[in-house]
Write an enzyme that holds these catalytic residues in place. Sequence first.
Site, PDB file in Angstrom:
ATOM      1  N   HIS A  20       0.841  -1.196   0.000  1.00  0.00           N
ATOM      2  CA  HIS A  20       0.000   0.000   0.000  1.00  0.00           C
ATOM      3  C   HIS A  20       0.878   1.247   0.000  1.00  0.00           C
ATOM      4  O   HIS A  20       1.229   1.762   1.071  1.00  0.00           O
ATOM      5  CB  HIS A  20      -0.911   0.009   1.230  1.00  0.00           C
ATOM      6  CG  HIS A  20      -1.816  -1.181   1.322  1.00  0.00           C
ATOM      7  ND1 HIS A  20      -1.359  -2.424   1.693  1.00  0.00           N
ATOM      8  CD2 HIS A  20      -3.155  -1.314   1.090  1.00  0.00           C
ATOM      9  CE1 HIS A  20      -2.383  -3.275   1.693  1.00  0.00           C
ATOM     10  NE2 HIS A  20      -3.472  -2.628   1.336  1.00  0.00           N
ATOM     11  N   HIS A 258      -3.976   3.091  -3.449  1.00  0.00           N
ATOM     12  CA  HIS A 258      -4.207   2.597  -2.101  1.00  0.00           C
ATOM     13  C   HIS A 258      -3.513   1.266  -1.842  1.00  0.00           C
ATOM     14  O   HIS A 258      -2.716   1.155  -0.914  1.00  0.00           O
ATOM     15  CB  HIS A 258      -5.713   2.455  -1.852  1.00  0.00           C
ATOM     16  CG  HIS A 258      -6.059   2.073  -0.441  1.00  0.00           C
ATOM     17  ND1 HIS A 258      -5.876   0.809   0.058  1.00  0.00           N
ATOM     18  CD2 HIS A 258      -6.586   2.801   0.584  1.00  0.00           C
ATOM     19  CE1 HIS A 258      -6.266   0.767   1.314  1.00  0.00           C
ATOM     20  NE2 HIS A 258      -6.702   1.978   1.660  1.00  0.00           N
ATOM     21  N   GLU A 416     -17.673  -4.397  24.361  1.00  0.00           N
ATOM     22  CA  GLU A 416     -16.800  -5.565  24.493  1.00  0.00           C
ATOM     23  C   GLU A 416     -15.560  -5.481  23.606  1.00  0.00           C
ATOM     24  O   GLU A 416     -14.444  -5.769  24.048  1.00  0.00           O
ATOM     25  CB  GLU A 416     -17.576  -6.850  24.172  1.00  0.00           C
ATOM     26  CG  GLU A 416     -18.643  -7.218  25.174  1.00  0.00           C
ATOM     27  CD  GLU A 416     -19.996  -6.589  24.857  1.00  0.00           C
ATOM     28  OE1 GLU A 416     -20.976  -6.904  25.549  1.00  0.00           O
ATOM     29  OE2 GLU A 416     -20.069  -5.785  23.890  1.00  0.00           O
ATOM     30  N   HIS A 478     -28.013 -16.127  24.755  1.00  0.00           N
ATOM     31  CA  HIS A 478     -27.001 -15.886  25.786  1.00  0.00           C
ATOM     32  C   HIS A 478     -26.283 -17.168  26.210  1.00  0.00           C
ATOM     33  O   HIS A 478     -25.388 -17.112  27.059  1.00  0.00           O
ATOM     34  CB  HIS A 478     -27.639 -15.235  27.015  1.00  0.00           C
ATOM     35  CG  HIS A 478     -27.914 -13.778  26.854  1.00  0.00           C
ATOM     36  ND1 HIS A 478     -28.619 -13.265  25.784  1.00  0.00           N
ATOM     37  CD2 HIS A 478     -27.568 -12.703  27.614  1.00  0.00           C
ATOM     38  CE1 HIS A 478     -28.707 -11.950  25.897  1.00  0.00           C
ATOM     39  NE2 HIS A 478     -28.077 -11.581  27.004  1.00  0.00           N
TER      40      HIS A 478
END
Length: 664
Positions: A20, A258, A416, A478
């Site tokens: 890149h 890029h 999280e 869960h």
Amino acid sequence: MANALRALAMDAVQAANSGHPGMPMGMAEIAVALWHRNLSHNPANPAWPNRDRFVLSNGHGSMLLYALLHLTGYDLPMAELKRFRQLHSKTPGHPEYGCAPGIETTTGPLGQGISNAVGMAIAEKLLAAEFNRPGHEIVDHRTYAFLGDGCMMEGVSHESCALAGTLGLGKLIAVYDDNGISIDSEKGSIKQWYTDDVRRRFESYGWQVIPNVDGHDVDAIDRALRKAKRERERPTLICAKTIIGKGAPTKANTGGAHGAPLGEKEIAATREAIGWKHAPFEIPDDVRQGWDARDSGKRAERRWKRIFSAYEKENPELAKEFLRRTSAALPLDFQDKVKVLLAETNSKAETIATRKASQNTLEVLVPALPELVGGSADLAGSNLTIVKGSKPIGKTDASVGQHSGGGNYLFYGVREFGMGAIMNGLALHGGFIPYGGTFLVFSDYMRNSLRMAALMRIRTIYVFTHDSIGLGEDGPTHQPVEHASSLRLIPNLDVWRPCDSMETAAAWVAAIQRGKGPTALLLSRQNLPFEKRSDQAVVDVQKGGYVLSDAPGAKAILIATGSEVQLALAAQKLLDFPVRVVSMPSTSVFDRQDENYRASVLPKGLPRVAIEAGVTDFWRKYVGLEGAVVGIDRFGESAPAPELFKHFGFTPENVVKAVRSVVT
């Protein structure tokens, strides 16, 4: 100086025929302003504790960092730049922690680098609050990060940057490479999919934002950096407008710059356009001298050593503790405290949930280890990661003085992934052992940060509670079924699923003593009985797998983890022939034991049955095709835990049936 960076980037990418070049070419002047005028570092000692940290969050532009490290004087020779992206080089496609000196973290998955930087800035803040004294600021450095549009788009940057603003991390400075280009269109424009108002977004987080800075004007960038350094109560985002692939006549400002080599013709034209008349990988002496930071780095560290020497005379015990913490050494008396902890845990013989056993263990460990920094993703009352010795980390109040803003416990909020990446930054900075908690099922949200911790071999500890269908009524959304096995598949991540308070304490000790890798603790919501074990078994717990209950002339082996160990022991009593029960709280730790030990626990020739409230395929490596696995290969149900265990066959009677099926 900027053109030297451009030339090295486009030449290395071309030599590798991969990479890149656009970002390094576009951020060259920004790098000059930071690395030449503002960054405090010492190439001769990359581990100097008070160095500024630099994170390349847009890690695909790794040649920018490699060029900077080489030119400023780190031990990264030109030969390694010529071997960019080649096997066993020190210049892999994305920066890798530990691969070359001066690389603070592994970056590549976008958004994680800036999140690591947040963790590093928190670490600096906490160490300063703990160790600095009036007139003796031995902890006084900044964390800098470069990031691009991809980092901005990834959700983890929202999580971590919002928390950074809330905590008032004034020594965190990020430079946004605002080039408006990506890969996914003919011209690379991102306007079809990214129209966020970045300035207002970060201002709403509580950041100082310096907008519309010309990213190709070194003086303008320098002024912005100096303004950022004057701000002490808010992190700063510098929005720098740049041209990706700056200098390339036809590919600048296009997606083509890029992620692909420019090509020989474009490189030749670029050399002409920027006035760079030197051969590939050739840097003239005057440019090298301009970049060389070895003398200035040595002077900076010498100044700090004088400060530390004066500090040490007035605060000898604090100085000694600071050196211990920054060297990642455990306290000299830690082993003695571990022996007491394990002995007391064994003597109490409590029937409690392993999440509660974990909290009980932390009540001992937190006072014994000031480097422990805990936290939870909004579930502290459920995962029990907070203890009496926990002091919440809050926003620094400059009016209170330099000792404000300390603590050892972070309320991460429902973040999280951000928590995992910030924990990585805390560990990478040094001086801390971070642990963070959530439900096991939500480890999916932080999976990539878990993987990066394992890839970097850093000491982070994950407290994952509610580890099975045993959590009950919350239902299949869960209830983790595949999670224990999937985490065990991550190389270098130790996973512990303890069966009682003794194994839980042993798992915590193993996680802390493990200096080169992360650990996941999978803990129950429901109470589990204490299992009596021999003195030898108490010792063998830390080997990951051991004989919990033996029987002379055993005709089969039951292997179990966590809450299912009690089922194995109950089945052992029901059977009319002898069987051995093996508890295996950590398969990875057990697999690292020598062959003789593993064979003593699991001798060949005896049929085996594995028992775990999770998917069954993982256990085939231990039981073979001829063995049996009592598990669950579907999602759970919403019901009380006892009903679920019975419904899915986690009963002593069903284990007995499985054992009989393999014993001929």
